[in-house]
Design a protein around this motif. Structure first.
Motif, PDB file in Angstrom:
ATOM      1  N   GLY A  41      36.254  70.807  43.380  1.00 53.68           N
ATOM      2  CA  GLY A  41      36.957  71.040  44.628  1.00 53.68           C
ATOM      3  C   GLY A  41      37.619  69.772  45.106  1.00 53.68           C
ATOM      4  O   GLY A  41      37.238  68.665  44.703  1.00 53.68           O
ATOM      5  N   THR A  42      38.637  69.909  45.946  1.00 48.17           N
ATOM      6  CA  THR A  42      39.315  68.735  46.497  1.00 48.17           C
ATOM      7  C   THR A  42      39.723  69.000  47.935  1.00 48.17           C
ATOM      8  O   THR A  42      40.046  70.139  48.298  1.00 48.17           O
ATOM      9  CB  THR A  42      40.538  68.345  45.642  1.00 48.17           C
ATOM     10  OG1 THR A  42      41.102  67.128  46.141  1.00 48.17           O
ATOM     11  CG2 THR A  42      41.606  69.429  45.657  1.00 48.17           C
ATOM     12  N   GLN A  43      39.689  67.960  48.747  1.00 50.69           N
ATOM     13  CA  GLN A  43      40.088  68.031  50.152  1.00 50.69           C
ATOM     14  C   GLN A  43      40.809  66.748  50.535  1.00 50.69           C
ATOM     15  O   GLN A  43      40.566  65.681  49.951  1.00 50.69           O
ATOM     16  CB  GLN A  43      38.872  68.188  51.073  1.00 50.69           C
ATOM     17  CG  GLN A  43      38.048  69.431  50.901  1.00 50.69           C
ATOM     18  CD  GLN A  43      36.874  69.468  51.867  1.00 50.69           C
ATOM     19  OE1 GLN A  43      36.921  68.900  52.963  1.00 50.69           O
ATOM     20  NE2 GLN A  43      35.795  70.140  51.463  1.00 50.69           N
ATOM     21  N   GLU A  44      41.670  66.862  51.543  1.00 49.79           N
ATOM     22  CA  GLU A  44      42.273  65.688  52.176  1.00 49.79           C
ATOM     23  C   GLU A  44      41.475  65.368  53.436  1.00 49.79           C
ATOM     24  O   GLU A  44      41.155  66.270  54.226  1.00 49.79           O
ATOM     25  CB  GLU A  44      43.731  65.961  52.534  1.00 49.79           C
ATOM     26  CG  GLU A  44      44.597  66.363  51.344  1.00 49.79           C
ATOM     27  CD  GLU A  44      44.635  65.306  50.263  1.00 49.79           C
ATOM     28  OE1 GLU A  44      44.776  64.105  50.597  1.00 49.79           O
ATOM     29  OE2 GLU A  44      44.513  65.675  49.079  1.00 49.79           O
ATOM     30  N   VAL A  45      41.132  64.109  53.623  1.00 52.48           N
ATOM     31  CA  VAL A  45      40.314  63.700  54.767  1.00 52.48           C
ATOM     32  C   VAL A  45      40.886  62.420  55.380  1.00 52.48           C
ATOM     33  O   VAL A  45      41.727  61.739  54.775  1.00 52.48           O
ATOM     34  CB  VAL A  45      38.838  63.463  54.363  1.00 52.48           C
ATOM     35  CG1 VAL A  45      38.221  64.740  53.787  1.00 52.48           C
ATOM     36  CG2 VAL A  45      38.716  62.321  53.361  1.00 52.48           C
ATOM     37  N   THR A  57      41.567  61.223  49.737  1.00 49.47           N
ATOM     38  CA  THR A  57      41.336  62.474  49.023  1.00 49.47           C
ATOM     39  C   THR A  57      39.938  62.422  48.445  1.00 49.47           C
ATOM     40  O   THR A  57      39.484  61.362  47.984  1.00 49.47           O
ATOM     41  CB  THR A  57      42.371  62.674  47.907  1.00 49.47           C
ATOM     42  OG1 THR A  57      43.686  62.632  48.470  1.00 49.47           O
ATOM     43  CG2 THR A  57      42.177  64.004  47.206  1.00 49.47           C
ATOM     44  N   ARG A  87      41.572  73.774  45.804  1.00 48.32           N
ATOM     45  CA  ARG A  87      41.835  73.221  47.128  1.00 48.32           C
ATOM     46  C   ARG A  87      40.832  73.758  48.149  1.00 48.32           C
ATOM     47  O   ARG A  87      40.657  74.967  48.295  1.00 48.32           O
ATOM     48  CB  ARG A  87      43.263  73.568  47.552  1.00 48.32           C
ATOM     49  CG  ARG A  87      43.630  73.218  48.976  1.00 48.32           C
ATOM     50  CD  ARG A  87      43.687  71.725  49.184  1.00 48.32           C
ATOM     51  NE  ARG A  87      44.744  71.109  48.383  1.00 48.32           N
ATOM     52  CZ  ARG A  87      44.879  69.803  48.208  1.00 48.32           C
ATOM     53  NH1 ARG A  87      43.996  68.973  48.746  1.00 48.32           N
ATOM     54  NH2 ARG A  87      45.862  69.318  47.465  1.00 48.32           N
ATOM     55  N   ASP A  88      40.133  72.852  48.840  1.00 49.47           N
ATOM     56  CA  ASP A  88      39.217  73.164  49.942  1.00 49.47           C
ATOM     57  C   ASP A  88      38.107  74.128  49.531  1.00 49.47           C
ATOM     58  O   ASP A  88      37.587  74.888  50.357  1.00 49.47           O
ATOM     59  CB  ASP A  88      39.985  73.734  51.138  1.00 49.47           C
ATOM     60  CG  ASP A  88      40.993  72.756  51.703  1.00 49.47           C
ATOM     61  OD1 ASP A  88      40.675  71.552  51.757  1.00 49.47           O
ATOM     62  OD2 ASP A  88      42.102  73.188  52.085  1.00 49.47           O
ATOM     63  N   PRO A 175      32.662  65.206  55.508  1.00 47.95           N
ATOM     64  CA  PRO A 175      33.184  66.537  55.202  1.00 47.95           C
ATOM     65  C   PRO A 175      32.269  67.326  54.260  1.00 47.95           C
ATOM     66  O   PRO A 175      32.481  68.530  54.069  1.00 47.95           O
ATOM     67  CB  PRO A 175      34.524  66.239  54.532  1.00 47.95           C
ATOM     68  CG  PRO A 175      34.333  64.888  53.920  1.00 47.95           C
ATOM     69  CD  PRO A 175      33.433  64.136  54.863  1.00 47.95           C
TER      70      PRO A 175
END
Length: 414
Positions: A41-45, A57, A87-88, A175
């Protein structure tokens, strides 16, 4: 101006669309160069920090109950990058918590410069965070910010950015609450990010050592496939010296930015944290500013990778010296013979190869093959260190690292 070249080399690569190596994995990838067992998974923070907020990221082991294709598009301004993640996606908390890896980009680079490696490590059970270092990014370069000032400022701030990222991922605003094992952290970086990783791992600056080196340069020859300074063209010899020696006389400015009472005499105060348990430095820059005594402060397991033909972070000045001088009881040096500085960055898409091949490839190495080997060595090292994985440890034994074009050394302090 030679100082400008250091930034522009990375900047040119940052302008291109990339295809991260996860999608281009070759069928001959070694064991730990193959994708790991976890969906990613990946998220922008945003990492909060007074006066220096960090855009970041993260990548992490994720749930994928519907077995969706792991395809994601990363965006950096107008730049789009294809990756292999969700994504997310919800994190796979049941199998955690997972060790944390903090990645630091190169000078004039950006947080997505090595997506192939970030995704790969997350697939093996690590949470990875990569943040922008304000004042020293691709965006700063595009906006015309003074690169030398940005480098000087980042000598003051970069290691503390890393510590702020650890605190953020471990804290109440994380997160991924409960998913991160922030007592077990690795620091990793490329170029200036390699220096940053070493500084966060315990290395201490010493401007006296830099001055002494600039007056009488010395070089390590532990992997002799790099060109000797005497065999270089005059301009190359000047670059080897000037790409570190321009920092002479900037110590007072850096000390002031750090809030120190005067310029330290000898070793500067450490910028490390006991939660950091391993370091991976990819083509690290500027060993002379640390000196033998400053590098000796690194005692945790260490892996250093570099291309022997690197003309930006000249290996006998930087990577080989770092390998020789760190005091780690366990240390590894991986040399890609005849490879240049950008071997560790994302490869570009096929459509870009016609016009920008020199800026997004290597003159000798197939980027997909190199990335498989980089993935393999980094994953094996981190699995052995944090998971006590016996098979991964076996993959790091000298007789197991039998790859054409790779020089591999292990050692202990002294």
């Amino acid at each position: 101006m030679l100082r400008r070249v250091f930034v522009i080399v990375v900047l040119l690569v940052g302008l291109l669309p990339f295809a991260p190596g996860a999608d281009a994995q070759r069928p001959d990838a070694p064991r730990y160069g193959e994708r790991g067992p976890y969906p990613v998974g990946t998220q922008e923070v945003t990492v909060p920090q007074p006066g220096r907020e960090l855009q970041a990221t993260i990548w992490y082991p994720a749930l994928n109950p519907a077995n969706e294709d792991q395809q994601v598009e990363y965006r950096y301004g107008l730049l789009l990058l294809d990756g292999k993640a969700l994504r997310d996606a919800a994190p796979d908390a049941a199998n955690g918590p997972y060790p944390l890896i903090v990645f630091s980009h190169g000078s004039g680079g950006f947080r997505l410069q090595s997506v192939y490696l970030m995704e790969h490590l997350a697939s093996y059970g690590f949470v990875v965070i990569s943040a922008e270092h304000p004042g020293n990014t691709l965006a700063d370069s595009l906006l015309g910010h003074d690169e030398v000032s940005g480098i000087v400022e980042n000598y003051a701030y970069r290691p503390f950015d890393v510590l702020a990222e650890i605190d953020y991922m471990a804290g109440a605003e994380s997160p991924l609450p409960g998913v991160v094992d922030a007592q077990n952290v690795a620091v990793m970086g490329h170029s200036f990010g390699g220096h940053t990783a070493l500084a966060a791992a315990g290395a201490q600056m010493d401007f006296g050592a830099l001055q002494n080196w600039c007056a009488d340069p010395t070089y390590s020859t532990v992997a002799p496939s790099s060109p000797e300074p005497d065999a270089m063209r005059p301009r190359q010899r000047v670059a080897v010296k000037e790409l570190v020696c321009f920092l002479q006389g900037r110590d007072a400015e850096i000390a002031s930015l750090r809030g120190l009472d005067g310029t330290p005499d000898g070793l500067w105060p450490p910028t490390t944290d006991p939660r950091i348990k391993a370091v991976v430095a990819l083509a690290p820059w500027n060993a002379p500013i640390l000196g033998a005594a400053g590098l000796a402060k690194v005692t945790i397991p260490s892996m250093i990778m570099v291309g022997s033909a690197d003309s930006t972070t000249y290996p006998p000045r930087d990577a080989y010296t770092a390998f020789t001088d760190v005091s780690s009881a366990e240390k590894h040096l991986v040399v890609f013979e005849n490879a240049e500085h950008l071997l560790f960055a994302n490869a570009c898409t096929p459509m870009m190869e016609r016009s920008y091949f020199d800026s997004c490839s290597d003159a000798v190495w197939d980027m997909d093959r190199a990335h498989d080997l980089i993935d393999h060595m980094a994953a094996a090292f981190l699995l052995a260190t944090f998971y006590d994985d016996a098979d991964a440890a076996a993959a790091l034994q000298p007789d197991a690292v039998d790859f054409t074009g790779v020089v591999y050394l292990t050692g202990e302090a002294g």
